[in-house]
Design a protein around this motif. Structure first.
Motif, short mmCIF file in Angstrom:
data_model
loop_
_atom_site.label_atom_id
_atom_site.label_comp_id
_atom_site.label_asym_id
_atom_site.label_seq_id
_atom_site.Cartn_x
_atom_site.Cartn_y
_atom_site.Cartn_z
N PHE A 1 9.00 10.60 -4.26
CA PHE A 1 9.19 9.14 -2.99
C PHE A 1 9.79 8.08 -3.95
CE2 PHE A 1 5.50 11.57 -1.54
CZ PHE A 1 6.12 12.01 -0.43
N PRO A 2 10.81 7.22 -3.05
CA PRO A 2 11.29 6.13 -3.49
C PRO A 2 10.12 5.02 -3.35
CG PRO A 2 12.22 6.62 -1.79
CD PRO A 2 11.32 7.84 -2.07
N GLU A 3 9.83 4.03 -4.00
CA GLU A 3 9.15 2.77 -3.47
C GLU A 3 9.78 1.82 -2.77
OE1 GLU A 3 7.06 1.03 -6.99
OE2 GLU A 3 6.74 2.89 -7.97
N PRO A 4 9.22 1.95 -1.53
CA PRO A 4 10.04 0.93 -0.52
C PRO A 4 10.07 -0.43 -0.64
CG PRO A 4 8.21 1.89 0.56
CD PRO A 4 8.20 2.56 -0.75
N LYS A 5 10.86 -1.18 -0.54
CA LYS A 5 10.82 -2.68 -0.46
C LYS A 5 10.61 -3.10 0.69
CE LYS A 5 15.78 -3.69 -0.56
NZ LYS A 5 16.84 -4.29 -1.50
N ALA A 6 10.15 -4.35 0.94
CA ALA A 6 10.01 -5.04 2.29
C ALA A 6 11.35 -5.94 2.68
CB ALA A 6 8.60 -6.09 2.36
N LEU B 1 0.88 -1.11 -0.14
CA LEU B 1 -0.11 -0.13 -0.10
C LEU B 1 0.83 1.30 -0.21
CD1 LEU B 1 -2.87 1.08 0.25
CD2 LEU B 1 -2.68 1.00 2.75
N SER B 2 1.98 1.33 0.82
CA SER B 2 3.04 2.50 0.98
C SER B 2 3.38 2.59 -0.65
CB SER B 2 4.04 2.09 1.80
OG SER B 2 3.71 2.01 3.16
N ARG B 3 3.77 1.45 -1.35
CA ARG B 3 4.38 1.67 -2.58
C ARG B 3 3.33 2.11 -3.66
NH1 ARG B 3 8.64 -1.67 -4.20
NH2 ARG B 3 7.78 -2.27 -6.10
N GLU B 4 2.06 1.74 -3.31
CA GLU B 4 0.86 2.36 -4.21
C GLU B 4 0.63 3.73 -4.29
OE1 GLU B 4 -0.60 0.96 -6.59
OE2 GLU B 4 -0.94 -1.20 -6.25
N ILE B 5 0.80 4.16 -2.73
CA ILE B 5 0.57 5.63 -2.67
C ILE B 5 1.82 6.48 -2.83
CG2 ILE B 5 0.19 7.40 -0.71
CD1 ILE B 5 -1.02 5.10 1.10
N ALA B 6 3.15 5.70 -3.20
CA ALA B 6 4.20 6.92 -3.44
C ALA B 6 3.92 6.84 -5.06
CB ALA B 6 5.43 5.92 -3.17
N ARG B 7 3.51 5.50 -5.63
CA ARG B 7 3.37 5.67 -7.16
C ARG B 7 2.36 6.77 -7.41
NH1 ARG B 7 4.69 0.11 -7.21
NH2 ARG B 7 2.37 -0.51 -6.65
N ARG B 8 1.19 6.48 -6.65
CA ARG B 8 0.28 7.65 -7.04
C ARG B 8 0.43 8.90 -7.04
NH1 ARG B 8 -5.26 7.73 -8.31
NH2 ARG B 8 -6.54 9.05 -7.07
N PHE B 9 1.23 9.36 -5.99
CA PHE B 9 1.67 10.66 -5.67
C PHE B 9 2.64 11.16 -6.68
CE2 PHE B 9 4.39 14.28 -4.45
CZ PHE B 9 3.47 14.96 -3.79
N ASN B 10 3.62 10.41 -7.25
CA ASN B 10 4.60 10.51 -8.05
C ASN B 10 4.00 10.65 -9.56
OD1 ASN B 10 6.61 10.46 -6.08
ND2 ASN B 10 7.24 8.23 -6.78
N GLN B 11 2.90 9.99 -9.80
CA GLN B 11 2.19 9.94 -10.95
C GLN B 11 1.35 11.45 -11.26
OE1 GLN B 11 0.21 6.30 -11.37
NE2 GLN B 11 1.63 5.21 -11.95
N LEU B 12 0.82 11.75 -10.17
CA LEU B 12 -0.08 13.03 -10.13
C LEU B 12 0.88 14.21 -10.10
CD1 LEU B 12 -2.63 11.90 -7.48
CD2 LEU B 12 -3.03 12.39 -9.86
N TYR B 13 1.84 14.21 -9.54
CA TYR B 13 2.60 15.57 -9.19
C TYR B 13 4.12 15.55 -9.57
CZ TYR B 13 -1.38 15.93 -6.12
OH TYR B 13 -2.81 15.72 -5.78
#
Length: 393
Positions: A241-246, A225-237
């Motif tokens: 944010f880097p996409e964190p890995k587990a 979910l954190s990766r999804e939110i990071a992607r969504r923000f980066n695409q919108l604006y």
């Protein structure tokens, strides 16, 4: 690599915390740039009615962290609520996060069902509805691309509706009586904060631009979910944010005195703050093989929680002998527990001494966490400035 993790302040730490989380954190701080957070805002998710213990619990976590080897010279140790920028980013992320992402998060639903002790009720509803749903889908006048996935969506929706109907009194009240839960219990967990806490978790990770988060397998949906939110923000604006890995960690499932997973809520935990005599009493009450009733009966060490502790704390040569003697019946459970206590105590004693020493310096320890919070806040402030610039705010 920048690594971040956190822990809610629920009180003094026990052995399960160490082997499940802290041991791995100590190892990570030797190799990476590590940030470890006492997540006191997250404590409000389920403890918003009983907040009087949170400050004391924060102090106890501070003491245990330092005593167990977290080093403020190697890690940034900080308190979540001291970084006010997190709240502003939480608001922004809340605006761009679809509600469905939160409702479909399996961890959210599992936590709610477990808190209310209604997991079995949900399974019962699903089991009774499955054939009807299959029959219904067979009559849908459209091509279904993924039959099984669609079936699960409908079953989830229907079971949620049935559960809500139970708590609203639309089904027989005997169901609630058997479960020993009430309508108030249901709505006490049905809050915006409970639903939205994964968004705040995403903030915890992304505002420091963490590249990795050490988690168990059950927490993978939160990282995704954190990766999804990071992607969504980066695409919108634009890219911020880097996409964190587990960082998947395999940890032993430490058993408590009653054979269940060690937990404060089960009253089966051995705490680092426990004195030697208190530990001895807890060890002597440990659940053992129920078929081994007396000395002379052959035991099954592979299912015995006491033997599990031998494998962790007793040297391998002695552990092998204990296994043989248990299976043959020559070693009784009382003597076995006494040996286990000595092995466990050799591990606990230096930590207990360090803890007492740290506790005497609590003012200095608080200052350490305040300094760590200031370092964390500086990073968070820079990230928030980037966010506002990208969003033209």
């Amino acid at each position: 690599m920048k690594v971040l993790s956190g822990m809610r302040p629920t009180g003094k730490l026990h052995l399960g915390h160490y082997f499940g989380v802290i041991k791995n954190w100590v190892e990570l701080q030797e190799k990476h740039e590590t940030f470890y957070m006492i997540a006191d805002w997250h404590a409000l998710t389920t403890a918003y009615k009983n907040t009087e213990q949170i400050k004391e619990n924060i102090e106890q976590v501070m003491i245990d962290w330092i005593a167990l080897g977290l080093d403020p010279n190697k890690s940034t140790l900080f308190i979540q609520s001291e970084v006010k920028e997190e709240l502003e980013l939480f608001l922004i992320f809340s605006m761009i996060t679809p509600k469905s992402w939160l409702e479909w998060n399996p961890t959210y639903k599992d936590m709610k069902l477990n808190l209310l002790r209604i997991s079995d009720l949900e399974l019962s509803f699903k089991g009774g509805l499955r054939d009807l749903v299959k029959e219904f889908l067979a009559k849908v006048p459209y091509k279904i691309v993924d039959f099984e996935a669609f079936e699960e969506v409908i079953l989830d929706t229907l079971s949620d509706s049935f559960i809500r109907a139970v708590f609203e009194g639309l089904l027989e009240p005997e169901i609630l009586n058997r479960l020993n839960v009430s309508k108030r219990d249901f709505y006490d967990t049905d809050t915006y904060g409970f639903l939205g806490y994964p968004v705040l978790q995403a903030v915890d990770i992304l505002i420091y631009k963490a590249e990795a988060v050490p988690v168990g397998e059950d927490q993978l949906p939160h990282i995704e979910l954190s990766r999804e939110i990071a992607r969504r923000f980066n695409q919108l604006y634009g890219e911020v944010f880097p996409e964190p890995k587990a960082l998947l960690t395999e940890t032993p499932r430490l058993l408590g005195t009653d054979g269940r997973k060690m937990s404060k809520s089960y009253n089966n935990a051995i705490f680092f703050a426990d004195g030697k005599e208190e530990v001895r009493q807890k060890v002597m009450k440990f659940f053992t093989d129920p078929q081994k009733l007396r000395k002379g009966d052959p035991g099954r060490p592979h299912i015995c929680p006491v033997f599990f502790y031998h494998r962790l704390f007793t040297n391998s040569e002695k552990t092998q002998q204990i296994e043989v003697d248990c299976m043959s019946g020559t070693l009784g459970c009382v003597d076995c527990k006494k040996i286990m206590f000595e092995s466990l105590e050799s591990f606990l004693e230096p930590i207990r001494e360090k803890r007492l020493e740290v506790e005497k310096s609590i003012k200095d320890i608080k200052e350490v966490f305040m300094e760590g919070s200031q370092r964390a806040r500086q990073i968070a402030r820079q990230t928030l400035e980037e966010v506002k610039e990208k969003m033209k705010l």
